[in-house]
Write an enzyme that holds these catalytic residues in place. Structure first.
Site, mmCIF file in Angstrom:
data_model
loop_
_atom_site.group_PDB
_atom_site.id
_atom_site.type_symbol
_atom_site.label_atom_id
_atom_site.label_comp_id
_atom_site.label_asym_id
_atom_site.label_seq_id
_atom_site.Cartn_x
_atom_site.Cartn_y
_atom_site.Cartn_z
ATOM 1 N N TYR A 178 0.816 -1.214 0.000
ATOM 2 C CA TYR A 178 0.000 0.000 0.000
ATOM 3 C C TYR A 178 0.850 1.265 0.000
ATOM 4 C CZ TYR A 178 1.386 -0.405 4.828
ATOM 5 O OH TYR A 178 2.141 -0.544 5.963
ATOM 6 N N GLY A 179 2.166 1.119 0.098
ATOM 7 C CA GLY A 179 3.033 2.287 0.282
ATOM 8 C C GLY A 179 4.131 2.373 -0.748
ATOM 9 N N THR A 180 5.369 2.444 -0.270
ATOM 10 C CA THR A 180 6.512 2.703 -1.144
ATOM 11 C C THR A 180 6.863 1.537 -2.048
ATOM 12 O OG1 THR A 180 8.175 1.976 0.459
ATOM 13 C CG2 THR A 180 7.472 4.298 0.560
ATOM 14 N N LEU A 181 6.277 0.359 -1.829
ATOM 15 C CA LEU A 181 6.551 -0.799 -2.685
ATOM 16 C C LEU A 181 5.607 -0.883 -3.886
ATOM 17 C CD1 LEU A 181 7.234 -3.406 0.147
ATOM 18 C CD2 LEU A 181 8.918 -2.538 -1.493
ATOM 19 N N GLU A 229 10.958 -4.895 5.897
ATOM 20 C CA GLU A 229 9.944 -4.267 6.751
ATOM 21 C C GLU A 229 10.260 -4.423 8.238
ATOM 22 O OE1 GLU A 229 8.017 -2.268 5.505
ATOM 23 O OE2 GLU A 229 7.284 -2.938 3.560
#
Length: 156
Positions: free
Chosen positions: A7-10, A82
């Site tokens: 949901y983010g930087t990936l 993570e």
């Protein structure tokens, strides 16, 4: 192979997406765009403007992201990236498929509107003020919020 919801930087077009493409990390195959069936707070916090999904079901928004099929090597890489279990935890979450291109474990195509599950990385601990920060339904490092993510390579 397992399914991961990012949901983010990936996500595609985000600062750490290249890590999903790096075969040295393992294999990741994009399956679908999706959103969580439950609401969660997605906040941008820390001096590095990191997107954090707070494990507080029922608050915030349904979160938009991407589902990937990953092999064991990629899953181990992502757990290390993570910082599981010190920063994030990996838990299962239910997702509603929006658009799909791939197939699930049984070889069946995911269909728009269907419900599936995947692992998601959410915070294990967070600052007491984080739940009161602005919450986003979709993360973009380059968004109007002006809180661009500071890459690990760019940190002091």
């Amino acid at each position: 192979m397992g399914h991961i919801f990012v949901y983010g930087t990936l996500k595609k077009s985000q600062p750490n997406y290249f890590r999903m493409l790096d075969r040295n990390n393992g294999k990741a195959e994009f399956l679908a765009s999706a959103l969580t069936t439950e609401k969660y707070p997605l906040v941008i916090a820390s001096k590095y403007n990191v997107p954090f999904l707070l494990n507080i079901p029922g608050q915030g928004h349904r979160i938009h992201g991407e589902i990937y099929k990953v092999d064991e090597k990629m899953l181990k890489f992502l757990d290390a990236f993570e910082k599981v279990p010190s920063i994030y935890q990996r838990t299962l979450v239910n997702l509603q498929v929006k658009e799909c291109v791939g197939q699930n474990e049984g070889g069946q195509a995911l269909s728009p509107g269907s419900i599936t599950e995947a692992f998601v990385y959410s915070t294990t601990t967070y600052e007491s003020n984080w739940p009161s920060l602005p919450s986003y339904e979709s993360y973009d490092s380059y968004g109007d919020h002006g809180l661009q993510y500071v890459t690990r390579e760019g940190r002091d």
